[in-house]
Design an enzyme around this catalytic site. Structure first.
Site, PDB file in Angstrom:
ATOM      1  N   TYR A 144     -34.643  39.420 -20.678  1.00 32.70           N
ATOM      2  CA  TYR A 144     -34.416  39.345 -19.247  1.00 32.70           C
ATOM      3  C   TYR A 144     -34.972  40.569 -18.514  1.00 32.70           C
ATOM      4  O   TYR A 144     -35.192  40.524 -17.299  1.00 32.70           O
ATOM      5  CB  TYR A 144     -32.921  39.210 -18.942  1.00 32.70           C
ATOM      6  N   LYS A 194     -31.978  35.991 -34.739  1.00 36.74           N
ATOM      7  CA  LYS A 194     -32.947  35.009 -35.240  1.00 36.74           C
ATOM      8  C   LYS A 194     -33.955  35.761 -36.100  1.00 36.74           C
ATOM      9  O   LYS A 194     -35.176  35.704 -35.901  1.00 36.74           O
ATOM     10  CB  LYS A 194     -33.623  34.285 -34.069  1.00 36.74           C
ATOM     11  N   ASP A 226     -29.076  29.520 -33.934  1.00 34.73           N
ATOM     12  CA  ASP A 226     -28.938  28.068 -33.913  1.00 34.73           C
ATOM     13  C   ASP A 226     -27.727  27.626 -34.729  1.00 34.73           C
ATOM     14  O   ASP A 226     -26.965  26.736 -34.312  1.00 34.73           O
ATOM     15  CB  ASP A 226     -30.220  27.385 -34.403  1.00 34.73           C
ATOM     16  N   ASP A 250     -25.994  34.872 -23.502  1.00 38.90           N
ATOM     17  CA  ASP A 250     -25.908  34.054 -22.302  1.00 38.90           C
ATOM     18  C   ASP A 250     -25.640  32.595 -22.681  1.00 38.90           C
ATOM     19  O   ASP A 250     -24.758  31.930 -22.120  1.00 38.90           O
ATOM     20  CB  ASP A 250     -27.227  34.181 -21.535  1.00 38.90           C
ATOM     21  N   ASP A 254     -21.689  30.345 -22.628  1.00 38.40           N
ATOM     22  CA  ASP A 254     -21.474  29.110 -21.874  1.00 38.40           C
ATOM     23  C   ASP A 254     -21.048  27.977 -22.801  1.00 38.40           C
ATOM     24  O   ASP A 254     -20.273  27.097 -22.410  1.00 38.40           O
ATOM     25  CB  ASP A 254     -22.743  28.728 -21.113  1.00 38.40           C
TER      26      ASP A 254
END
Length: 368
Positions: A144, A194, A226, A250, A254
């Site tokens: 970001y 990852k 994942d 992020d 959620d």
């Protein structure tokens, strides 16, 4: 009993339901303020409303004020009327800039299931009952904020690019936050990366493992993002503290929101090394329901509880606010987002103002 301490809080209501909820949430803040000292509340425009008034999503005056206060309480920003603005002018850019300027690198997102809301989750009760997971997300680095970034024309085709980068100092400091918090909880950290594909997250895994040598009393595990997303839905109670980078955090936070029944129930804290923090609900501005007295204010109220705990060092007040929210839910009060499809006769649908009234009534009953 008041401590005699004077606290300064910057309130940024923002847009949509953020601006609608904030005045109601401040009533809760006022209801307990006499117990901790004097709260000086300063209110500034932020996000889309600031664009409309000043031409920028955050003025320099607002930024300088934020750097001086003990804590920032934020509503939500954004809306379709600002979607076509350049990236640097969007309401959400103000939030990123605020986090970066205050160096609030540690984002804490608890996913707690209130017993009264087990039926609001789309998962089976045995999966989410007594759920207590804390996601620790690195907030001021990663993709970001990485450069270079942008969209360019190359060989007559548009090409978009962003840069994912972390240095070992950034990883080390967020890892220590995760391990320190785990020591106060159940003593388990799952670091999510990852590393099988991305070199930067292999560095993440290496540094987290090195930091762990100073926290041998804490159990450390690693998981690819994942798989972590799948495991959060499959068996979330296996997790205690989830430690991860900006983008993965992020997404996972959620996902965790829906375990609790509604994103309207999830608070967050973004803290810097000085204990100064930005406190905000995870939900967005939801302009489609703004002004209708149906938005859920409980995530903002729980964010206030986190502010008492982490920036104002008033854990007993934080506990009282959290207890009041749980008690109101146990009494059967529900906003529309947490009302089950087939509600029982013991549940009562209420609006934003009414559920805040109930929280305040509970707080008064337990007044010190």
């Amino acid at each position: 009993m008041a401590t005699g301490k004077r606290w300064q809080i910057l309130v940024l209501p923002g847009d949509g339901i953020g601006a609608e909820i904030m005045p109601q949430a401040l009533r809760v803040l006022e209801a307990v303020s006499s117990e901790i000292g004097t709260l000086d509340i300063l209110t500034h425009d932020f996000g889309g409303v600031s664009i409309d008034r000043y031409g920028v999503p955050m003025t320099e005056e607002t930024l300088q004020q934020a750097m001086r206060v003990d804590a920032v309480l934020l509503g939500a920003v954004g809306g379709p009327q600002w979607d076509d603005l350049p990236m640097e002018k969007k309401p959400e850019k103000a939030l990123l800039n605020l986090r970066s300027a205050l160096d609030c690198f540690a984002n804490l997102r608890p996913a707690l299931t209130f017993t009264a809301l087990i039926d609001a989750s789309t998962l089976k009760p045995e999966i989410v009952s007594e759920l207590d997971v804390l996601i620790v997300r690195e907030l001021t680095g990663g993709i970001y904020f990485g450069t270079p970034r942008g969209v360019e024309l190359q060989n007559n085709r548009r090409r978009g690019f962003n840069t994912l980068e972390y240095d070992e100092t950034e990883i080390e400091r967020i890892a220590r936050v995760g391990f320190d918090l785990a020591r106060k909880r159940r003593g388990k950290v799952c670091s999510v990366d990852k590393a099988n594909v991305l070199e930067v997250t292999q560095l993440w895994r290496d540094v987290v493992t090195e930091v762990h040598q100073s926290y041998e009393d804490v159990e450390l595990s690693h998981m690819y993002v994942d798989n972590a997303a799948m495991q959060l839905v499959r068996w979330p109670k296996q997790f205690d503290v989830i430690l991860t980078g900006n983008m993965f955090g992020d997404i996972l936070s959620d996902t965790a929101a829906m375990l609790t029944g509604s994103i309207g129930m999830l608070p967050s804290a973004s803290i810097n090394a000085r204990g100064q923090g930005i406190y905000e609900p995870v939900h967005g501005s939801a302009p489609d329901i703004a002004g209708k007295n149906i938005a859920n204010p409980l995530a903002t109220i729980l964010s206030i509880a986190m502010m008492f705990r982490y920036s104002l060092n008033q854990p007993s007040v934080a506990n009282r606010v959290e207890f009041a929210v749980g008690d109101v839910l146990s009494q059967g009060y529900r906003t529309a987002d947490i009302m089950p499809p087939k509600p029982s006769e013991t549940l009562q649908l209420v609006g934003t103002r009414e559920i805040v009234d109930s929280v305040i009534a509970c707080l008064k009953e337990t007044e010190i």
